[in-house]
Scaffold this active site. Structure first.
Site, PDB file in Angstrom:
ATOM      1  N   GLN A   1      12.487  56.966  38.764  1.00 35.41           N
ATOM      2  CA  GLN A   1      11.610  57.429  39.848  1.00 35.41           C
ATOM      3  C   GLN A   1      10.174  57.595  39.370  1.00 35.41           C
ATOM      4  O   GLN A   1       9.319  58.067  40.116  1.00 35.41           O
ATOM      5  CB  GLN A   1      12.125  58.771  40.405  1.00 35.41           C
ATOM      6  CG  GLN A   1      13.503  58.643  41.041  1.00 35.41           C
ATOM      7  CD  GLN A   1      14.163  59.983  41.312  1.00 35.41           C
ATOM      8  OE1 GLN A   1      13.627  61.052  40.998  1.00 35.41           O
ATOM      9  NE2 GLN A   1      15.360  59.947  41.887  1.00 35.41           N
TER      10      GLN A   1
ATOM     11  N   HIS B   1      13.204  62.986  39.200  1.00 37.68           N
ATOM     12  CA  HIS B   1      12.846  64.343  39.667  1.00 37.68           C
ATOM     13  C   HIS B   1      11.511  64.809  39.091  1.00 37.68           C
ATOM     14  O   HIS B   1      11.435  65.847  38.422  1.00 37.68           O
ATOM     15  CB  HIS B   1      13.947  65.359  39.328  1.00 37.68           C
ATOM     16  CG  HIS B   1      15.188  65.191  40.149  1.00 37.68           C
ATOM     17  ND1 HIS B   1      16.069  66.204  40.386  1.00 37.68           N
ATOM     18  CD2 HIS B   1      15.677  64.113  40.805  1.00 37.68           C
ATOM     19  CE1 HIS B   1      17.067  65.759  41.146  1.00 37.68           C
ATOM     20  NE2 HIS B   1      16.846  64.485  41.408  1.00 37.68           N
TER      21      HIS B   1
ATOM     22  N   GLU C   1      15.861  70.676  51.965  1.00 34.44           N
ATOM     23  CA  GLU C   1      15.248  71.848  52.604  1.00 34.44           C
ATOM     24  C   GLU C   1      13.791  71.614  52.974  1.00 34.44           C
ATOM     25  O   GLU C   1      13.083  70.891  52.284  1.00 34.44           O
ATOM     26  CB  GLU C   1      15.222  73.039  51.625  1.00 34.44           C
ATOM     27  CG  GLU C   1      16.547  73.458  51.081  1.00 34.44           C
ATOM     28  CD  GLU C   1      16.426  74.614  50.089  1.00 34.44           C
ATOM     29  OE1 GLU C   1      15.302  74.900  49.612  1.00 34.44           O
ATOM     30  OE2 GLU C   1      17.465  75.222  49.800  1.00 34.44           O
TER      31      GLU C   1
ATOM     32  N   TYR D   1      26.816  66.128  43.055  1.00 38.13           N
ATOM     33  CA  TYR D   1      27.225  64.804  43.525  1.00 38.13           C
ATOM     34  C   TYR D   1      28.708  64.556  43.305  1.00 38.13           C
ATOM     35  O   TYR D   1      29.339  63.806  44.023  1.00 38.13           O
ATOM     36  CB  TYR D   1      26.391  63.712  42.843  1.00 38.13           C
ATOM     37  CG  TYR D   1      24.928  63.755  43.241  1.00 38.13           C
ATOM     38  CD1 TYR D   1      24.555  63.577  44.573  1.00 38.13           C
ATOM     39  CD2 TYR D   1      23.942  63.976  42.311  1.00 38.13           C
ATOM     40  CE1 TYR D   1      23.225  63.623  44.953  1.00 38.13           C
ATOM     41  CE2 TYR D   1      22.600  64.014  42.683  1.00 38.13           C
ATOM     42  CZ  TYR D   1      22.252  63.842  44.004  1.00 38.13           C
ATOM     43  OH  TYR D   1      20.938  63.898  44.372  1.00 38.13           O
TER      44      TYR D   1
END
Ligand SMILES: [Ca+2]
Length: 376
Positions: free
Chosen positions: A88, A150, A246, A267
């Protein structure tokens, strides 16, 4: 519909969040005109509008481009040479200084380092002749980590010209989100030159205290961050694990709970925590279980869609839609799915100065879509 769910969202909201996709799918783009503004982009990650007809676009693989009308520049020279592109990671957010027109400062976030030792960094620079000049290091998240995921990496300037930066938990370091003297799993706050504001909540006694930059803690991977000038509030969203995505209203010094409280599971299906609430920890404004994978967010005050005024718009990767989060005051009253019929993973959503919506399509054949009202 388990009992703990009902604690955080009304039955109406719960119903909508569970069923909005099927209910709205046929009409996901009705009333909207969608046109392609820029094509041939590779995994575009963020845009910043320099003016009505100019924008900067980051591509995660490490290019920054200047778009004038619909003409896309060659890659802008001067991208940091310590860029680390994997998973990422890569070249991520781009935002402008609130006084950009006077001072020209452009802020970029990116992952830096190697497989075994990398982190999120922020620099600022000015654009001259398709080149970044006057580069300055603004921030690096500490400690370094050995995972390429992340990063958080979203940035926004708030009302006092300070800069908020989201920092993810690195996936393998979830406990760090609650740890003092550690900047992972946090939202950080610095001044525009990277120095630490003296009113930060954990300012501590020495510059070595890594908590000094911390604004809020207990986050997983926050990738939505907006400052709502009219409400004078900061909204953020973050990816949960399996479930537990959220939206939160971000208040200085608060703890948003990860990984002690969550509505999601690991997960593997394993329980991360038995707690969904805990004294001293904030409850989310919205919980998405199952996950939508929220990737970006805007708050709408443009002129083209008066029905969206004051509402939040969230781009998603997993459910491939834009979620129109309808607000009354600071409360969510309804969620509506838009553009699911297009079938795109959306990386971000921004409001153009003219009030149109710009949607970033996350793909090797990436593009930017512009949304205006459909005039019949
Ligand atoms: Ca939380």
């Amino acid at each position: 519909m388990s009992t703990p769910h009902v604690k955080t969202c009304s039955l109406v909201l719960l119903f909508l969040s569970c069923f909005h996709i099927s209910a709205q799918e046929q009409n996901a783009s009705a009333g909207f005109k969608v046109e392609e503004v820029v094509t041939d982009l590779t995994f575009p990650w963020s845009v910043a509008f320099l003016s009505n007809n100019q924008m900067l676009v980051t591509e995660r693989g490490g290019t920054l481009r200047h778009v004038v009308n619909k003409t896309v520049s060659k890659p802008i020279a001067g991208i940091p040479d310590d860029l680390y592109v994997k998973g990422q990671g890569g070249l991520l957010d781009v935002v402008l200084h609130p006084q950009y027109r006077q001072n020209g400062w452009i802020y970029l976030s990116y992952s830096s380092g190697t497989d075994s030792n990398n982190t999120l960094k922020v620099i600022r620079a000015k654009l001259r002749d398709n080149q970044l000049v006057e580069k300055q290091d603004i921030f690096e998240v500490l400690p370094y980590r050995d995972t390429p995921v992340h990063y958080g990496a979203k940035m926004v300037f708030i009302e006092d010209n300070s800069l908020l930066i989201t920092s993810g938990d690195g996936f393998d370091y979830r406990e760090d989100a609650q740890r003092d003297n550690n900047q992972m799993g946090k939202i950080l706050r610095v001044l525009d030159d990277g120095s630490i504001p003296l009113d930060n909540p954990y300012i501590g006694e020495t510059e070595k205290n890594l908590s000094a930059a911390v604004f809020t803690k207990g986050h997983r991977n926050p990738q939505g961050l907006v400052y709502d000038l009219n409400r004078n509030k900061v909204f953020s969203h973050e990816h949960g694990p399996a479930g537990g995505d959220e939206i939160n209203i971000i208040k200085m010094g608060k703890n948003y709970g990860w990984p002690i409280i969550t509505y999601g599971k690991d997960y593997s299906g394993a329980t991360i925590s038995p707690f969904k609430s805990y004294p001293g920890m904030e409850q989310p404004l919205v919980d998405w279980t199952p996950s939508v994978a929220p990737s970006g967010m805007a708050v709408y005050y443009g002129s083209l869609f008066p029905q969206m005024r004051g509402d939040l718009l969230v781009s998603t990767l997993k459910t491939k839609e834009i979620l129109w989060i309808k607000m009354r005051g600071d409360k969510v009253v309804e969620q509506q799915s838009l553009f699911a019929d297009l079938g795109y993973r959306f990386r971000d959503i921004k409001v153009h100065p003219d009030g149109s919506l710009y949607l970033l399509v996350d793909s090797a054949e990436g593009k930017i879509l512009r949304v205006t009202p459909q005039i019949n």
